[in-house]
Write an enzyme that holds these catalytic residues in place. Structure first.
Site, PDB file in Angstrom:
ATOM      1  N   GLN A 234       0.830  -1.198   0.000  1.00  0.00           N
ATOM      2  CA  GLN A 234       0.000   0.000   0.000  1.00  0.00           C
ATOM      3  C   GLN A 234       0.868   1.254   0.000  1.00  0.00           C
ATOM      4  O   GLN A 234       2.091   1.184   0.155  1.00  0.00           O
ATOM      5  CB  GLN A 234      -0.911   0.009   1.234  1.00  0.00           C
ATOM      6  N   ASP A 288      -1.835   0.236  13.399  1.00  0.00           N
ATOM      7  CA  ASP A 288      -1.482   1.495  14.056  1.00  0.00           C
ATOM      8  C   ASP A 288      -1.412   1.376  15.571  1.00  0.00           C
ATOM      9  O   ASP A 288      -0.952   2.304  16.251  1.00  0.00           O
ATOM     10  CB  ASP A 288      -2.462   2.607  13.665  1.00  0.00           C
ATOM     11  N   ASP A 308      -1.224  -8.121  11.158  1.00  0.00           N
ATOM     12  CA  ASP A 308      -1.324  -7.049  10.171  1.00  0.00           C
ATOM     13  C   ASP A 308      -0.417  -7.390   9.002  1.00  0.00           C
ATOM     14  O   ASP A 308       0.724  -7.810   9.185  1.00  0.00           O
ATOM     15  CB  ASP A 308      -0.920  -5.702  10.776  1.00  0.00           C
ATOM     16  N   ASP A 342      -0.911 -12.225   6.003  1.00  0.00           N
ATOM     17  CA  ASP A 342      -2.255 -12.085   5.452  1.00  0.00           C
ATOM     18  C   ASP A 342      -3.228 -12.756   6.414  1.00  0.00           C
ATOM     19  O   ASP A 342      -3.080 -13.942   6.738  1.00  0.00           O
ATOM     20  CB  ASP A 342      -2.311 -12.748   4.075  1.00  0.00           C
ATOM     21  N   ALA A 343      -4.212 -12.019   6.886  1.00  0.00           N
ATOM     22  CA  ALA A 343      -5.126 -12.545   7.900  1.00  0.00           C
ATOM     23  C   ALA A 343      -5.922 -13.747   7.406  1.00  0.00           C
ATOM     24  O   ALA A 343      -6.267 -14.635   8.201  1.00  0.00           O
ATOM     25  CB  ALA A 343      -6.080 -11.439   8.353  1.00  0.00           C
ATOM     26  N   ASP A 360     -10.383  -4.983  12.198  1.00  0.00           N
ATOM     27  CA  ASP A 360     -10.277  -3.546  11.893  1.00  0.00           C
ATOM     28  C   ASP A 360      -9.511  -3.332  10.599  1.00  0.00           C
ATOM     29  O   ASP A 360      -8.413  -2.768  10.582  1.00  0.00           O
ATOM     30  CB  ASP A 360      -9.584  -2.839  13.063  1.00  0.00           C
TER      31      ASP A 360
END
Length: 498
Positions: A234, A288, A308, A342-343, A360
């Site tokens: 990203q 975060d 994450d 990767d979840a 989230d």
């Protein structure tokens, strides 16, 4: 001669694929819906290559000279393509027009390259050998480019410098072609001068790439940019205005430090405070550390697992002083285990049980994110809930993306979970929604941790009341093979913008 010739094929193939990947990546970053953007960019690019190949038959004499000029044009257009796209998005309304014009121009030029090279060398090799060697090195170049792009180029050079770097390769190919086929050229000095000039222009662009990026992003983002980085996954941007820090991922706002506490308190406490004895907590997304900050307010929590995808995110929020002040150094807490993965496959393979699960993720702007909002994913996550446990999903806005919100709620319901949707007002976002889910009934908690800025036990039940303009709508579930949510989300936000 032979090695240099086929090295030329390999390099021009790599350049052609890199320009294609850069166009698709920038379009998905700035416009969204990566599947649509990559599909249309690749389709248009291949179509334009076909046009270039067809046009090559009309090029007669002076093939080497024509090939050199094509390389120089491609070096300039492809090299500056990323910068042009970013500046166009920042300063005009014509991004998509410029995108596809560039894709067509680059595709035509790339389509001319290989047919011309094959005709140039046809006198040196048999037709069978020409086809075999040229296509072999063409495919090898494409393979190398496809591996280098996500692993090295984007995280190390960024999109603007990557394009300029490969523009320089095109120009270098043009220059050494003047030596490789010197006997077939009438005017070598002028061609070499043109090559040097193009290399100089691209080198200047490479040196000024950071300023180009800053100029574009300063106009995209309202506030001062204090951090910007392309990772493998990203584009991360942090902005600051006075005491307000804002995080953007792929141009989408993730939080404002002035009111993120409303979001994260509402995300965590209505569910976690209702779990009798929470010991083990899972956070999916949330790199975060702000959700983790809220979870750490429960002294009975013994272990938190944070999954994450992007290690750059968790590293940034573990080390940058302004950000560690915001998340209270939550990512450095000894009770926390950070897993960069990767979840989707991680959840499938993991066997642990959790008393509370926070999901989230960014909004479902593309199919890579949309898979994390499907019945298949929610069923996999639900298998990790303890008997007393709940999970909560950030679910976009029930006001501005009402269909999407209720699609997520229905997806959780069809995954076999009891659902308890709620919403909160966050000034940076407007009305925002969450869905609490579990295998048993939910009773609002009688108490919450001390020191919360927004939530109170008296206020929590009010979050579950929806006025008529946000009330439940009949929506289909989001399934892995259709992903209706991505299209629904795009339509919701397009309707708002119009």
């Amino acid at each position: 001669m032979g090695i240099l010739l086929f090295l030329t094929v390999l390099l021009v193939a790599a350049c052609g694929l890199i320009y294609e990947l850069i166009a698709g990546t920038i379009a998905s970053y700035l416009v969204g819906d990566s599947v649509f953007q990559f599909s249309t960019v690749i389709g248009t690019y291949l179509f334009a290559m076909g046009i270039g190949s067809a046009l090559s038959r009309y090029l007669g004499k002076g093939l080497v000279q024509r090939f050199i000029w094509i390389e120089l044009m491609l070096g300039l257009v492809g090299g500056f393509s990323s910068a042009m796209l970013m500046l166009t998005f920042a300063f005009t309304q014509g991004f998509e027009l410029v995108l596809y014009v560039l894709v067509v121009v680059m595709g035509v030029l790339v389509g001319l390259e290989i047919p011309l090279l094959m005709r140039i060398v046809q006198d040196r090799y048999t037709f069978r050998d020409v086809i075999a060697h040229v296509l072999t090195f063409d495919y090898l170049g494409a393979l190398g480019a496809s591996l280098l792009f996500p692993i090295l180029l984007v995280p190390r050079l960024g999109l603007v410098r990557s394009a300029l770097f490969f523009g320089l390769i095109n120009a270098a190919v043009a220059l050494w072609t003047t030596y490789l086929f010197a006997r077939q050229l009438m005017e070598k000095r002028g061609l070499r001068l043109a090559c040097v000039m193009v290399i100089a222009i691209l080198s200047l662009g490479f040196a000024k790439a950071k300023q180009i990026t800053i100029t574009a992003e300063d106009n995209i983002y309202a506030d001062e940019i204090i951090f910007a980085r392309d990772t493998r996954y990203q584009h991360i941007v942090l902005t600051r205005f006075k005491d307000d820090l804002r995080l953007f991922l792929n141009s989408h706002l993730q939080f404002s430090s002035r009111d993120e506490y409303r979001y994260h308190e509402s995300l965590v406490h209505p569910g976690l405070a209702a779990v009798p004895v929470p010991r083990n907590v899972l956070v999916l997304g949330g790199g975060d550390g702000l959700a983790v900050r809220e979870i750490l307010k429960y002294p009975q929590v013994e272990k938190i697992t944070l999954v994450d995808l992007d290690p750059e995110m968790t590293k940034l929020f573990s080390t940058q002083p302004m950000l560690t002040d915001l998340n209270k150094k939550s990512l450095l807490d000894p009770r926390l285990q950070i897993i960069n993965a990767d979840a989707f496959p991680w959840v499938d393979k993991n066997t642990q049980s959790f008393d509370f699960i926070v999901i989230d993720f960014p909004d479902p702007t593309n199919y890579a994110l949309g898979k994390l909002y499907t019945t298949a994913f929610y069923r996999a996550v639900a298998r990790h809930l303890s008997a007393q446990g709940f999970l909560v999903v950030q679910s976009t806005s029930p006001m501005f993306a009402r269909d999407s919100f209720w699609c997520i709620a229905e997806t959780l319901r069809q995954a076999g979970l009891a659902t308890f949707p709620y919403h909160v007002y966050v000034p940076s976002f407007g009305e925002w929604g969450f869905v609490l889910a579990g295998t048993h009934d939910y009773l609002p908690p009688k108490s919450v941790p001390a020191g919360l800025k927004f939530l109170s036990p008296e206020g929590i039940p009010l979050l579950f009341d929806f006025p008529p303009d946000m009330a439940r709508l009949p929506m289909p579930a989001n399934r892995l093979n259709t992903q209706v949510l991505v299209r629904t989300y795009e339509k919701d936000w397009q309707d708002i913008s119009h």
